[in-house]
Design a protein around this motif. Structure first.
Motif, PDB file in Angstrom:
ATOM      1  N   ALA A  96       0.847  -1.201   0.000  1.00  0.00           N
ATOM      2  CA  ALA A  96       0.000   0.000   0.000  1.00  0.00           C
ATOM      3  C   ALA A  96       0.882   1.251   0.000  1.00  0.00           C
ATOM      4  O   ALA A  96       0.571   2.249  -0.635  1.00  0.00           O
ATOM      5  N   MET A  97       2.017   1.191   0.706  1.00  0.00           N
ATOM      6  CA  MET A  97       2.877   2.358   0.830  1.00  0.00           C
ATOM      7  C   MET A  97       3.746   2.452  -0.417  1.00  0.00           C
ATOM      8  O   MET A  97       4.459   1.508  -0.743  1.00  0.00           O
ATOM      9  N   ARG A  98       3.678   3.550  -1.132  1.00  0.00           N
ATOM     10  CA  ARG A  98       4.413   3.676  -2.380  1.00  0.00           C
ATOM     11  C   ARG A  98       5.831   4.176  -2.139  1.00  0.00           C
ATOM     12  O   ARG A  98       6.053   5.034  -1.274  1.00  0.00           O
ATOM     13  N   PRO A  99       6.800   3.639  -2.890  1.00  0.00           N
ATOM     14  CA  PRO A  99       8.160   4.172  -2.755  1.00  0.00           C
ATOM     15  C   PRO A  99       8.211   5.628  -3.231  1.00  0.00           C
ATOM     16  O   PRO A  99       7.404   6.041  -4.065  1.00  0.00           O
ATOM     17  N   ILE A 100       9.147   6.390  -2.676  1.00  0.00           N
ATOM     18  CA  ILE A 100       9.267   7.802  -3.049  1.00  0.00           C
ATOM     19  C   ILE A 100       9.732   7.901  -4.503  1.00  0.00           C
ATOM     20  O   ILE A 100      10.671   7.206  -4.905  1.00  0.00           O
ATOM     21  N   ALA A 101       9.073   8.756  -5.264  1.00  0.00           N
ATOM     22  CA  ALA A 101       9.429   8.902  -6.675  1.00  0.00           C
ATOM     23  C   ALA A 101      10.856   9.442  -6.801  1.00  0.00           C
ATOM     24  O   ALA A 101      11.309  10.222  -5.954  1.00  0.00           O
ATOM     25  N   ASP A 102      11.552   9.012  -7.853  1.00  0.00           N
ATOM     26  CA  ASP A 102      12.922   9.478  -8.085  1.00  0.00           C
ATOM     27  C   ASP A 102      12.955  11.001  -8.145  1.00  0.00           C
ATOM     28  O   ASP A 102      12.126  11.620  -8.799  1.00  0.00           O
ATOM     29  N   GLY A 103      13.917  11.582  -7.473  1.00  0.00           N
ATOM     30  CA  GLY A 103      14.093  13.030  -7.568  1.00  0.00           C
ATOM     31  C   GLY A 103      13.121  13.827  -6.714  1.00  0.00           C
ATOM     32  O   GLY A 103      13.134  15.053  -6.763  1.00  0.00           O
ATOM     33  N   ALA A 104      12.288  13.139  -5.903  1.00  0.00           N
ATOM     34  CA  ALA A 104      11.354  13.879  -5.043  1.00  0.00           C
ATOM     35  C   ALA A 104      12.146  14.608  -3.955  1.00  0.00           C
ATOM     36  O   ALA A 104      13.148  14.091  -3.466  1.00  0.00           O
ATOM     37  N   VAL A 105      11.714  15.795  -3.610  1.00  0.00           N
ATOM     38  CA  VAL A 105      12.400  16.576  -2.585  1.00  0.00           C
ATOM     39  C   VAL A 105      11.393  16.933  -1.502  1.00  0.00           C
ATOM     40  O   VAL A 105      10.336  17.481  -1.798  1.00  0.00           O
ATOM     41  N   ALA A 106      11.730  16.603  -0.249  1.00  0.00           N
ATOM     42  CA  ALA A 106      10.824  16.937   0.845  1.00  0.00           C
ATOM     43  C   ALA A 106      10.775  18.447   1.001  1.00  0.00           C
ATOM     44  O   ALA A 106      11.762  19.148   0.735  1.00  0.00           O
ATOM     45  N   ARG A 107       9.631  18.934   1.437  1.00  0.00           N
ATOM     46  CA  ARG A 107       9.459  20.369   1.596  1.00  0.00           C
ATOM     47  C   ARG A 107      10.569  20.914   2.504  1.00  0.00           C
ATOM     48  O   ARG A 107      10.865  20.346   3.557  1.00  0.00           O
ATOM     49  N   GLY A 108      11.186  22.010   2.065  1.00  0.00           N
ATOM     50  CA  GLY A 108      12.225  22.643   2.866  1.00  0.00           C
ATOM     51  C   GLY A 108      13.576  21.960   2.766  1.00  0.00           C
ATOM     52  O   GLY A 108      14.502  22.299   3.476  1.00  0.00           O
ATOM     53  N   GLU A 109      13.697  20.972   1.894  1.00  0.00           N
ATOM     54  CA  GLU A 109      14.988  20.283   1.799  1.00  0.00           C
ATOM     55  C   GLU A 109      15.631  20.377   0.424  1.00  0.00           C
ATOM     56  O   GLU A 109      16.469  19.568   0.064  1.00  0.00           O
ATOM     57  N   ALA A 110      15.193  21.354  -0.353  1.00  0.00           N
ATOM     58  CA  ALA A 110      15.761  21.529  -1.691  1.00  0.00           C
ATOM     59  C   ALA A 110      17.059  22.329  -1.589  1.00  0.00           C
ATOM     60  O   ALA A 110      17.144  23.466  -1.996  1.00  0.00           O
ATOM     61  N   TYR A 111      18.074  21.720  -0.949  1.00  0.00           N
ATOM     62  CA  TYR A 111      19.337  22.419  -0.789  1.00  0.00           C
ATOM     63  C   TYR A 111      20.256  22.098  -1.951  1.00  0.00           C
ATOM     64  O   TYR A 111      20.992  21.132  -1.934  1.00  0.00           O
ATOM     65  N   ALA A 112      20.192  22.934  -2.951  1.00  0.00           N
ATOM     66  CA  ALA A 112      20.996  22.662  -4.134  1.00  0.00           C
ATOM     67  C   ALA A 112      22.348  23.343  -4.000  1.00  0.00           C
ATOM     68  O   ALA A 112      23.357  22.865  -4.490  1.00  0.00           O
ATOM     69  N   ASP A 113      22.379  24.473  -3.325  1.00  0.00           N
ATOM     70  CA  ASP A 113      23.557  25.318  -3.287  1.00  0.00           C
ATOM     71  C   ASP A 113      23.972  25.454  -1.818  1.00  0.00           C
ATOM     72  O   ASP A 113      23.299  26.127  -1.038  1.00  0.00           O
ATOM     73  N   ALA A 114      25.051  24.774  -1.434  1.00  0.00           N
ATOM     74  CA  ALA A 114      25.439  24.726  -0.022  1.00  0.00           C
ATOM     75  C   ALA A 114      25.719  26.125   0.536  1.00  0.00           C
ATOM     76  O   ALA A 114      25.365  26.427   1.667  1.00  0.00           O
ATOM     77  N   HIS A 115      26.352  26.977  -0.284  1.00  0.00           N
ATOM     78  CA  HIS A 115      26.665  28.314   0.207  1.00  0.00           C
ATOM     79  C   HIS A 115      25.376  29.106   0.437  1.00  0.00           C
ATOM     80  O   HIS A 115      25.103  29.577   1.542  1.00  0.00           O
ATOM     81  N   MET A 116      24.554  29.185  -0.598  1.00  0.00           N
ATOM     82  CA  MET A 116      23.321  29.968  -0.520  1.00  0.00           C
ATOM     83  C   MET A 116      22.331  29.398   0.490  1.00  0.00           C
ATOM     84  O   MET A 116      21.740  30.118   1.279  1.00  0.00           O
ATOM     85  N   ASP A 117      22.143  28.080   0.482  1.00  0.00           N
ATOM     86  CA  ASP A 117      21.059  27.496   1.275  1.00  0.00           C
ATOM     87  C   ASP A 117      21.448  27.081   2.685  1.00  0.00           C
ATOM     88  O   ASP A 117      20.603  26.991   3.563  1.00  0.00           O
ATOM     89  N   GLU A 118      22.743  26.792   2.870  1.00  0.00           N
ATOM     90  CA  GLU A 118      23.142  26.306   4.189  1.00  0.00           C
ATOM     91  C   GLU A 118      24.224  27.154   4.846  1.00  0.00           C
ATOM     92  O   GLU A 118      24.581  26.926   5.991  1.00  0.00           O
ATOM     93  N   GLY A 119      24.777  28.086   4.098  1.00  0.00           N
ATOM     94  CA  GLY A 119      25.816  28.935   4.668  1.00  0.00           C
ATOM     95  C   GLY A 119      27.135  28.212   4.822  1.00  0.00           C
ATOM     96  O   GLY A 119      27.961  28.587   5.662  1.00  0.00           O
TER      97      GLY A 119
END
Ligand code: HEC
Length: 217
Positions: free
Chosen positions: A66-89
């Motif tokens: 019943a529980m579906r696997p997470i689709a490839d490339g899915a990003v949890a809300r608030g976790e789209a950290y693509a740029d370590a400098h910009m997004d995480e300092g």
């Protein structure tokens, strides 16, 4: 001498009294014993709906889950950290000491930071960052009340941003504190957009410098 009650009345009361105990005892027993049946629901509202629980099987899918696997490339809300400098300092595993490349250290950035700081931070940290904001002052008054804290108020004093420890923090670390909060301070990642958080961090650095300028050239 006590008046004599008719025997029928006395026995009648005894029997009636004992019988009257049965419903509450039965009710208490029902409440205390687990049952595989649903409790009686007069109004169903949305309490019972056809659904599959997380770990249950579901014949609809090929893998039977019943529980579906997470689709490839899915990003949890608030976790789209693509740029370590910009997004995480963070730059190469260290707190960044500069603004991200997309931003410019300019008067405009600092003014934006000042404006945002005054809106979001000054209430606790004060306009100059000494931890003497209006909210902080009021809370300290409530806590220091002679007859005990008003309404049980508890308060951790807002830190002075000119403390030795905070003064030496790289901009990236300040950015991180603003984003995620720290200890008793809440995070502002959800309220303040990323570039504004950087502008505030830059302004805090400027504030710190303004209070700690070396007297010798
Ligand atoms: C509601 C009050 C409040 C507001 C608003 C607030 N802070 Fe704080 N801040 C605190 C408190 C309280 C602490 C100390 C937390 C502790 O030590 O548990 C703190 C600590 C800090 C620290 C010290 C971090 C460290 O490493 O010790 C920094 C930097 C900071 N705040 C920056 C900011 C900035 C920038 C803003 C605005 C975006 C802000 N704060 C808004 C209450 C606040």
């Amino acid at each position: 001498m006590l008046p004599k009650f008719p025997k029928i009345l006395v026995y009648g009361l005894l029997v009636g009294g004992s019988l009257a105990l049965i419903p509450p005892v039965a009710f208490a027993r029902m409440r205390a014993t687990p049952s595989p049946n649903r409790p009686i629901h007069i109004f169903y509202d949305m309490d019972f709906q056809p659904k599959f629980k997380a770990q249950a099987p579901n014949p609809l899918f090929a893998d039977g889950r019943a529980m579906r696997p997470i689709a490839d490339g899915a990003v949890a809300r608030g976790e789209a950290y693509a740029d370590a400098h910009m997004d995480e300092g963070v730059v190469e595993g260290q707190w960044a000491v500069t603004l991200p490349a997309q931003m410019e250290m300019s008067t405009a950035t600092l003014e934006r930071g000042q404006q945002r700081f005054n809106i979001y931070c000054s209430a606790c940290h004060g306009y100059a960052g000494f931890g003497d904001g209006a909210v902080n002052k009021r809370a300290m008054e409530l806590v220091a009340n002679a007859a005990g804290p008003v309404n049980g108020t508890q308060w951790v004093a807002a830190k002075s941003l000119h403390d030795e420890t905070t003064r030496n923090q790289p901009m990236g670390q300040l950015f991180n504190t603003i984003t995620h909060g720290i200890r008793n301070m809440a995070g502002y990642g959800a309220q303040i957009p990323t570039q504004d958080r950087w502008a505030i961090a830059a302004y805090v650095k400027a504030l710190q410098l303004s209070q700690d300028a070396p007297s010798a050239k």
